[in-house]
Design a protein around this motif. Structure first.
Motif, PDB file in Angstrom:
ATOM      1  N   ALA A 235      56.706  16.676 -38.136  1.00 30.13           N
ATOM      2  CA  ALA A 235      56.776  15.797 -39.300  1.00 30.13           C
ATOM      3  C   ALA A 235      56.049  14.475 -39.059  1.00 30.13           C
ATOM      4  O   ALA A 235      55.538  13.862 -39.997  1.00 30.13           O
ATOM      5  CB  ALA A 235      58.239  15.538 -39.664  1.00 30.13           C
ATOM      6  N   HIS A 236      55.993  14.042 -37.795  1.00 30.03           N
ATOM      7  CA  HIS A 236      55.327  12.783 -37.458  1.00 30.03           C
ATOM      8  C   HIS A 236      53.886  13.000 -36.994  1.00 30.03           C
ATOM      9  O   HIS A 236      53.277  12.107 -36.381  1.00 30.03           O
ATOM     10  CB  HIS A 236      56.119  12.034 -36.395  1.00 30.03           C
ATOM     11  N   GLY A 237      53.350  14.159 -37.274  1.00 28.42           N
ATOM     12  CA  GLY A 237      51.944  14.392 -37.018  1.00 28.42           C
ATOM     13  C   GLY A 237      51.557  14.567 -35.567  1.00 28.42           C
ATOM     14  O   GLY A 237      50.385  14.396 -35.206  1.00 28.42           O
ATOM     15  N   ARG A 238      52.506  14.932 -34.718  1.00 31.93           N
ATOM     16  CA  ARG A 238      52.202  15.095 -33.288  1.00 31.93           C
ATOM     17  C   ARG A 238      51.772  16.513 -32.938  1.00 31.93           C
ATOM     18  O   ARG A 238      51.561  16.821 -31.773  1.00 31.93           O
ATOM     19  CB  ARG A 238      53.419  14.706 -32.440  1.00 31.93           C
ATOM     20  N   GLY A 239      51.691  17.371 -33.924  1.00 35.63           N
ATOM     21  CA  GLY A 239      51.273  18.739 -33.677  1.00 35.63           C
ATOM     22  C   GLY A 239      51.711  19.643 -34.809  1.00 35.63           C
ATOM     23  O   GLY A 239      52.265  19.187 -35.822  1.00 35.63           O
ATOM     24  N   VAL A 240      51.448  20.934 -34.660  1.00 36.90           N
ATOM     25  CA  VAL A 240      51.877  21.945 -35.625  1.00 36.90           C
ATOM     26  C   VAL A 240      52.704  22.985 -34.880  1.00 36.90           C
ATOM     27  O   VAL A 240      52.679  23.047 -33.651  1.00 36.90           O
ATOM     28  CB  VAL A 240      50.669  22.613 -36.312  1.00 36.90           C
ATOM     29  N   ALA A 241      53.439  23.798 -35.630  1.00 33.49           N
ATOM     30  CA  ALA A 241      54.286  24.825 -35.012  1.00 33.49           C
ATOM     31  C   ALA A 241      54.240  26.079 -35.865  1.00 33.49           C
ATOM     32  O   ALA A 241      53.777  26.060 -37.003  1.00 33.49           O
ATOM     33  CB  ALA A 241      55.721  24.329 -34.866  1.00 33.49           C
ATOM     34  N   ALA A 242      54.714  27.188 -35.293  1.00 32.45           N
ATOM     35  CA  ALA A 242      54.842  28.447 -36.037  1.00 32.45           C
ATOM     36  C   ALA A 242      56.302  28.863 -35.992  1.00 32.45           C
ATOM     37  O   ALA A 242      56.847  29.119 -34.910  1.00 32.45           O
ATOM     38  CB  ALA A 242      53.951  29.523 -35.426  1.00 32.45           C
ATOM     39  N   LEU A 243      56.930  28.933 -37.174  1.00 34.16           N
ATOM     40  CA  LEU A 243      58.359  29.209 -37.259  1.00 34.16           C
ATOM     41  C   LEU A 243      58.642  30.075 -38.482  1.00 34.16           C
ATOM     42  O   LEU A 243      57.805  30.190 -39.376  1.00 34.16           O
ATOM     43  CB  LEU A 243      59.148  27.895 -37.370  1.00 34.16           C
ATOM     44  N   PRO A 244      59.827  30.675 -38.559  1.00 39.05           N
ATOM     45  CA  PRO A 244      60.188  31.434 -39.757  1.00 39.05           C
ATOM     46  C   PRO A 244      60.226  30.536 -40.993  1.00 39.05           C
ATOM     47  O   PRO A 244      60.698  29.391 -40.928  1.00 39.05           O
ATOM     48  CB  PRO A 244      61.586  31.967 -39.429  1.00 39.05           C
ATOM     49  N   ARG A 245      59.762  31.063 -42.105  1.00 39.86           N
ATOM     50  CA  ARG A 245      59.744  30.272 -43.347  1.00 39.86           C
ATOM     51  C   ARG A 245      61.151  29.814 -43.734  1.00 39.86           C
ATOM     52  O   ARG A 245      61.349  28.691 -44.206  1.00 39.86           O
ATOM     53  CB  ARG A 245      59.128  31.093 -44.477  1.00 39.86           C
ATOM     54  N   PHE A 255      63.229  16.666 -43.119  1.00 39.03           N
ATOM     55  CA  PHE A 255      61.934  16.230 -42.607  1.00 39.03           C
ATOM     56  C   PHE A 255      60.838  16.570 -43.615  1.00 39.03           C
ATOM     57  O   PHE A 255      60.988  17.477 -44.437  1.00 39.03           O
ATOM     58  CB  PHE A 255      61.617  16.927 -41.277  1.00 39.03           C
ATOM     59  N   ASP A 256      59.731  15.823 -43.539  1.00 36.44           N
ATOM     60  CA  ASP A 256      58.584  16.080 -44.414  1.00 36.44           C
ATOM     61  C   ASP A 256      57.758  17.211 -43.801  1.00 36.44           C
ATOM     62  O   ASP A 256      56.854  16.983 -43.001  1.00 36.44           O
ATOM     63  CB  ASP A 256      57.747  14.800 -44.551  1.00 36.44           C
ATOM     64  N   LEU A 257      58.091  18.433 -44.176  1.00 39.69           N
ATOM     65  CA  LEU A 257      57.474  19.618 -43.588  1.00 39.69           C
ATOM     66  C   LEU A 257      56.863  20.496 -44.668  1.00 39.69           C
ATOM     67  O   LEU A 257      57.386  20.569 -45.784  1.00 39.69           O
ATOM     68  CB  LEU A 257      58.518  20.436 -42.812  1.00 39.69           C
ATOM     69  N   HIS A 258      55.782  21.185 -44.291  1.00 44.35           N
ATOM     70  CA  HIS A 258      55.108  22.062 -45.251  1.00 44.35           C
ATOM     71  C   HIS A 258      54.774  23.388 -44.570  1.00 44.35           C
ATOM     72  O   HIS A 258      54.064  23.403 -43.561  1.00 44.35           O
ATOM     73  CB  HIS A 258      53.829  21.393 -45.770  1.00 44.35           C
ATOM     74  N   PRO A 259      55.284  24.513 -45.102  1.00 41.30           N
ATOM     75  CA  PRO A 259      54.939  25.822 -44.539  1.00 41.30           C
ATOM     76  C   PRO A 259      53.601  26.311 -45.104  1.00 41.30           C
ATOM     77  O   PRO A 259      53.341  26.188 -46.308  1.00 41.30           O
ATOM     78  CB  PRO A 259      56.091  26.710 -45.013  1.00 41.30           C
ATOM     79  N   VAL A 260      52.770  26.867 -44.228  1.00 42.93           N
ATOM     80  CA  VAL A 260      51.465  27.385 -44.631  1.00 42.93           C
ATOM     81  C   VAL A 260      51.346  28.817 -44.135  1.00 42.93           C
ATOM     82  O   VAL A 260      51.630  29.104 -42.960  1.00 42.93           O
ATOM     83  CB  VAL A 260      50.312  26.527 -44.045  1.00 42.93           C
ATOM     84  N   LYS A 261      50.942  29.718 -45.008  1.00 41.83           N
ATOM     85  CA  LYS A 261      50.797  31.124 -44.647  1.00 41.83           C
ATOM     86  C   LYS A 261      49.777  31.270 -43.516  1.00 41.83           C
ATOM     87  O   LYS A 261      48.744  30.588 -43.489  1.00 41.83           O
ATOM     88  CB  LYS A 261      50.340  31.922 -45.867  1.00 41.83           C
TER      89      LYS A 261
END
Length: 299
Positions: A235-245, A255-261
């Motif tokens: 959320a603070h722009g320190r990286g990206v992750a892969a998690l279940p939708r 948190f300010d989060l956005h899931p991307v396919k």
């Protein structure tokens, strides 16, 4: 020398634990003269000096120390065996031991365990985190009864039941360039810091099903054990992750989060419960699997 008996080990353990014959006699429901006689009988039967006297105290000899170590290992196993036999006689075994190979599945597990415990008031649930990435061996060696895993290994003697489906997505923060993208392609992660659980890359779907087939690697991988901290970092722009939708949706309010396919077609996954085939007739275990797989427990 006569055969070493469980009663011998119990006497040795209690005398060592209490430090005096008087206190040990109370623990063993014996009189002090009776325990003194039992102490002498242990040494006579075993043919070795177990204690030596120092003033009013009994101090273990080298042989006694070894026997105490043996008692501390074996007596709990006797108690466990008796408890298990009693539970078998009552139609229950007491503890359902669950091993986890799915970091983000704890929230789902809580939703299953709570009503399950209401249905089985005499059965406890124990979740073993140390088997997160060696669960198959723990299942074979009877250290756990069920394994929660997204990656079943179909081996003789094991049975896996799918309990829910989910989509693995890329998670980005509110200021990330991909936040409104319909889907991400592997090349877009080449300059990213990929935040993952502490799992070898060969066990991470983001690598095996997305990055590696395209010959792409992230700029950096950062391992974090807790989901909350991982998502705070994203959320603070320190990286990206892969998690279940479903997990991203649960945290979206915090948190300010956005899931991307991941890719045009996405990555579909399932969570399985693995068990030994020999345990299929254990009712409380069967009921947990059936309950976990019911539509009411879907996320």
């Amino acid at each position: 020398m006569d055969v070493l008996e469980r009663s011998h080990l119990k006497i040795i353990q209690e005398v060592a634990r209490e430090g005096s014959l008087t206190a040990a006699a109370l623990r063993l429901n014996l009189t002090q003269p009776a325990l003194s006689h039992a102490v002498r009988r242990v040494e006579n039967q075993l043919g070795v000096k177990v204690w030596r006297r120092e003033g009013r105290s009994l101090v273990l000899t080298q042989a006694g120390e070894w026997l105490l170590s043996l008692a501390n290992r074996l007596l709990p196993q006797f108690e466990l065996a008796e408890n298990r036999l009693e539970q078998f006689g009552n139609g229950e075994r007491g503890t359902l031991r669950i091993g986890m190979e799915c970091h983000p599945c704890y929230q789902w597990l809580l939703k299953v365990v709570s009503p399950y415990l209401d249905r089985w008031p005499k059965v406890d649930v124990d979740v073993r985190q140390k088997f997160q990435f060696g669960g198959m061996g723990a299942l074979f060696s009877n250290e756990i009864d069920l394994l929660v895993t997204p990656d079943p290994l179909y081996k003789p003697g094991l049975k896996f039941t799918p309990v829910f489906d989910y989509e693995l997505v890329l998670v980005v923060g509110g200021k990330h360039p991909l936040r409104n993208a319909k889907f991400a392609v592997p090349e877009q992660l080449s300059g990213e810091t990929l935040i993952t659980y502490p799992v070898p890359s060969e066990r991470l779907d983001i690598y095996t099903q997305f990055l590696q087939p395209a010959g792409i690697a992230p700029r950096q991988q950062k391992q974090i054990e807790t989901t909350d901290i991982m998502l705070v970092m994203v959320a603070h722009g320190r990286g990206v992750a892969a998690l279940p939708r479903w997990l991203v949706d649960e945290y979206a309010g915090r948190f300010d989060l956005h899931p991307v396919k991941l890719g045009k077609n996405g990555i579909a996954k399932q969570i399985f419960l693995g068990q030994r085939e020999t345990d299929e007739d254990i009712q409380y275990l069967h009921d947990f699997i059936e309950f976990a797989a019911s539509p009411s427990q879907e996320i």
